[in-house]
Motif scaffolding. Structure first.
Motif, PDB file in Angstrom:
ATOM      1  N   SER A  29     -56.380  35.570  54.934  1.00 42.48           N
ATOM      2  CA  SER A  29     -56.881  34.214  55.123  1.00 42.48           C
ATOM      3  C   SER A  29     -55.679  33.332  55.463  1.00 42.48           C
ATOM      4  N   ASN A  30     -55.881  32.034  55.568  1.00 45.13           N
ATOM      5  CA  ASN A  30     -54.755  31.108  55.695  1.00 45.13           C
ATOM      6  C   ASN A  30     -55.179  29.751  55.130  1.00 45.13           C
ATOM      7  N   ALA A  31     -54.262  28.811  55.089  1.00 41.31           N
ATOM      8  CA  ALA A  31     -54.527  27.525  54.434  1.00 41.31           C
ATOM      9  C   ALA A  31     -55.699  26.790  55.083  1.00 41.31           C
ATOM     10  N   ARG A  32     -55.799  26.854  56.412  1.00 34.71           N
ATOM     11  CA  ARG A  32     -56.872  26.137  57.118  1.00 34.71           C
ATOM     12  C   ARG A  32     -58.242  26.734  56.776  1.00 34.71           C
ATOM     13  N   LEU A  33     -58.320  28.064  56.815  1.00 35.08           N
ATOM     14  CA  LEU A  33     -59.568  28.724  56.428  1.00 35.08           C
ATOM     15  C   LEU A  33     -59.931  28.392  54.982  1.00 35.08           C
ATOM     16  N   ASP A  34     -58.944  28.483  54.095  1.00 37.10           N
ATOM     17  CA  ASP A  34     -59.195  28.215  52.669  1.00 37.10           C
ATOM     18  C   ASP A  34     -59.726  26.792  52.466  1.00 37.10           C
ATOM     19  N   GLN A  35     -59.143  25.852  53.192  1.00 31.62           N
ATOM     20  CA  GLN A  35     -59.554  24.445  53.064  1.00 31.62           C
ATOM     21  C   GLN A  35     -61.008  24.259  53.483  1.00 31.62           C
ATOM     22  N   PHE A  36     -61.380  24.797  54.648  1.00 25.53           N
ATOM     23  CA  PHE A  36     -62.741  24.635  55.163  1.00 25.53           C
ATOM     24  C   PHE A  36     -63.764  25.373  54.298  1.00 25.53           C
ATOM     25  N   ILE A  37     -63.387  26.552  53.819  1.00 18.42           N
ATOM     26  CA  ILE A  37     -64.296  27.336  52.985  1.00 18.42           C
ATOM     27  C   ILE A  37     -64.542  26.626  51.662  1.00 18.42           C
ATOM     28  N   GLN A  38     -63.481  26.079  51.063  1.00 17.96           N
ATOM     29  CA  GLN A  38     -63.653  25.358  49.805  1.00 17.96           C
ATOM     30  C   GLN A  38     -64.465  24.089  49.992  1.00 17.96           C
ATOM     31  N   LEU A  39     -64.257  23.411  51.105  1.00 17.02           N
ATOM     32  CA  LEU A  39     -65.051  22.213  51.421  1.00 17.02           C
ATOM     33  C   LEU A  39     -66.544  22.571  51.483  1.00 17.02           C
ATOM     34  N   SER A  40     -66.855  23.689  52.106  1.00 15.70           N
ATOM     35  CA  SER A  40     -68.243  24.139  52.243  1.00 15.70           C
ATOM     36  C   SER A  40     -68.860  24.451  50.886  1.00 15.70           C
ATOM     37  N   LEU A  41     -68.100  25.136  50.044  1.00 15.53           N
ATOM     38  CA  LEU A  41     -68.596  25.484  48.708  1.00 15.53           C
ATOM     39  C   LEU A  41     -68.786  24.229  47.859  1.00 15.53           C
ATOM     40  N   ASN A  42     -67.856  23.279  47.978  1.00 15.96           N
ATOM     41  CA  ASN A  42     -67.975  22.016  47.232  1.00 15.96           C
ATOM     42  C   ASN A  42     -69.203  21.227  47.670  1.00 15.96           C
ATOM     43  N   ALA A  43     -69.614  21.435  48.933  1.00 22.44           N
ATOM     44  CA  ALA A  43     -70.783  20.724  49.474  1.00 22.44           C
ATOM     45  C   ALA A  43     -72.091  21.429  49.130  1.00 22.44           C
TER      46      ALA A  43
ATOM     47  N   GLN B  28     -66.211  16.542  60.611  1.00 21.17           N
ATOM     48  CA  GLN B  28     -65.360  15.411  60.217  1.00 21.17           C
ATOM     49  C   GLN B  28     -63.996  15.893  59.728  1.00 21.17           C
ATOM     50  N   ALA B  29     -63.974  17.091  59.134  1.00 19.32           N
ATOM     51  CA  ALA B  29     -62.725  17.630  58.595  1.00 19.32           C
ATOM     52  C   ALA B  29     -61.868  18.306  59.658  1.00 19.32           C
ATOM     53  N   GLY B  30     -62.437  18.514  60.871  1.00 19.71           N
ATOM     54  CA  GLY B  30     -61.603  19.006  61.959  1.00 19.71           C
ATOM     55  C   GLY B  30     -61.945  20.359  62.556  1.00 19.71           C
ATOM     56  N   VAL B  31     -63.102  20.967  62.183  1.00 17.12           N
ATOM     57  CA  VAL B  31     -63.449  22.222  62.865  1.00 17.12           C
ATOM     58  C   VAL B  31     -63.752  21.916  64.327  1.00 17.12           C
ATOM     59  N   VAL B  32     -63.477  22.870  65.202  1.00 12.24           N
ATOM     60  CA  VAL B  32     -63.580  22.642  66.637  1.00 12.24           C
ATOM     61  C   VAL B  32     -65.021  22.769  67.120  1.00 12.24           C
ATOM     62  N   SER B  33     -65.696  23.826  66.689  1.00 18.99           N
ATOM     63  CA  SER B  33     -67.074  24.082  67.128  1.00 18.99           C
ATOM     64  C   SER B  33     -67.870  24.689  65.982  1.00 18.99           C
ATOM     65  N   THR B  34     -69.170  24.470  66.004  1.00 15.01           N
ATOM     66  CA  THR B  34     -70.046  25.092  65.012  1.00 15.01           C
ATOM     67  C   THR B  34     -71.303  25.611  65.706  1.00 15.01           C
ATOM     68  N   TRP B  35     -71.864  26.661  65.128  1.00 13.96           N
ATOM     69  CA  TRP B  35     -73.116  27.238  65.618  1.00 13.96           C
ATOM     70  C   TRP B  35     -73.978  27.591  64.410  1.00 13.96           C
ATOM     71  N   MET B  36     -75.278  27.591  64.606  1.00 18.67           N
ATOM     72  CA  MET B  36     -76.169  27.805  63.477  1.00 18.67           C
ATOM     73  C   MET B  36     -77.267  28.791  63.839  1.00 18.67           C
ATOM     74  N   GLN B  37     -77.657  29.619  62.883  1.00 20.74           N
ATOM     75  CA  GLN B  37     -78.770  30.549  63.092  1.00 20.74           C
ATOM     76  C   GLN B  37     -79.644  30.568  61.842  1.00 20.74           C
ATOM     77  N   ARG B  38     -80.936  30.453  62.053  1.00 23.70           N
ATOM     78  CA  ARG B  38     -81.852  30.657  60.947  1.00 23.70           C
ATOM     79  C   ARG B  38     -82.003  32.159  60.751  1.00 23.70           C
ATOM     80  N   LEU B  39     -81.779  32.610  59.540  1.00 23.02           N
ATOM     81  CA  LEU B  39     -81.956  34.016  59.240  1.00 23.02           C
ATOM     82  C   LEU B  39     -83.422  34.226  58.859  1.00 23.02           C
ATOM     83  N   GLY B  40     -83.763  35.313  58.218  1.00 25.26           N
ATOM     84  CA  GLY B  40     -85.135  35.486  57.771  1.00 25.26           C
ATOM     85  C   GLY B  40     -85.843  36.595  58.498  1.00 25.26           C
TER      86      GLY B  40
END
Length: 307
Positions: free
Chosen positions: A245-259, A294-306
């Motif tokens: 991992s690295n600091a940037r990944l850790d930061q974004f992952i923790q932000l997601s878990l906190n949310a 807002q925290a600085g990720v470049v792109s996001t994509w979403m998929q509904r699972l199920g």
């Protein structure tokens, strides 16, 4: 023969098992329809290609498109098609471990077969895609070809046949790009070095990652999104301890878990690239997506699972 045809393919995600799969442990990958590729074909005087990487005569294409030059030549000969104009539209980011090159080959092959109205079996499709992938990557595992052309998750282990199982989980998956190119080769080399220096401790983490993969498969089949999220986060802890991992990944992952995310982890080689966030529903996924942007990720994509 159709006047114009189209072929499509999805992206691909490695859900669990990165790095451990190198040492004989299982991993899970699945088609990710949050990203995709479409290839359009129509007759032309000379073979031409229009894409985000290059537009012009196919014979003048840069070296990195050699696999597409050879794939289209192979298809044109086998199917006796006229010269063509090939347009490629893609939302799959390149060099992010999301199966871009395999997906392009899948879409192109489907477009050619649709053009001449010939049936295309999965076996025949994989023949052409693996032909292209060998030119692009030397000796590919076949995982990208199988996932970008399929509709179900794959459990795979080195040297064994792929095993499919149903994607049966009521949740949303968010994929986010850190904006930093992943460093797969360096990360793989560092894990190998760690295994030499700390063999017992490192192999315990690798084996544990494999156990988490098998548990994740069961959680998906049994529709247990909270359990899957827990397993993803546990895998991220092991990957972090392995140094991929690295600091940037850790930061974004923790932000997601906190949310409030159910789970989050890197995907692919690590040290940058993309990460995954498992969300309870679309509302939560959109809220976390907004915070990540807002925290600085470049792109996001979403998929509904199920189901």
């Amino acid at each position: 023969m159709e006047s114009q045809s189209v072929g499509q393919a999805t992206g691909k995600i490695i859900l669990m098992g990165e790095h451990a799969v190198v040492y004989g442990q299982p991993a899970i990958a699945f088609p990710f329809n949050g990203t995709g590729i479409r290839a359009f074909l129509k007759p032309a005087n000379k073979n031409k290609i229009l894409s985000s990487h290059y537009s012009g005569l196919l014979e003048d294409a840069p070296k990195q498109l050699n696999n597409l030059q050879q794939l289209t030549a192979h298809l044109q000969t086998d199917l006796h098609t006229p010269n063509f104009e090939l347009v490629i539209e893609s939302t799959i980011p390149s060099e992010r471990g999301m199966g871009s090159s395999a997906a392009v080959a899948v879409a192109i092959t489907r477009a050619f077969f649709n053009w001449v109205k010939h049936d295309l079996s999965q076996e025949k499709l994989l023949h052409y895609v693996n032909f292209s992938e060998k030119i692009a990557h030397g000796s590919p595992s076949g995982i990208d070809a199988a996932t970008t052309s399929g509709s179900q998750p794959l459990l795979f282990r080195k040297g064994e046949p792929f095993e499919t199982f149903p994607l049966n989980i009521d949740a949303f998956l968010l994929v986010a790009d850190t904006g930093v190119k992943g460093q797969t080769r360096i990360a793989v080399a560092d894990v190998a070095q760690r295994l030499t220096e700390q063999p017992q401790e490192t192999m315990e983490k690798i084996t544990h990652l494999g156990q988490l993969v098998l548990q994740a498969k069961e959680a998906i089949i049994k529709n247990q999104p909270k359990e899957l999220g827990r397993l993803m986060t546990a895998a991220q802890k092991d990957l972090k301890n392995l140094g991929v991992s690295n600091a940037r990944l850790d930061q974004f992952i923790q932000l997601s878990l906190n949310a409030g995310a159910l789970g989050a982890k890197l995907t692919g080689g690590g040290r940058g690239g993309c990460f995954l966030v498992l969300c309870q529903n679309e509302t939560q996924a959109l809220a976390i997506q907004n915070k990540l942007q807002q925290a600085g990720v470049v792109s996001t994509w979403m998929q509904r699972l199920g189901v």
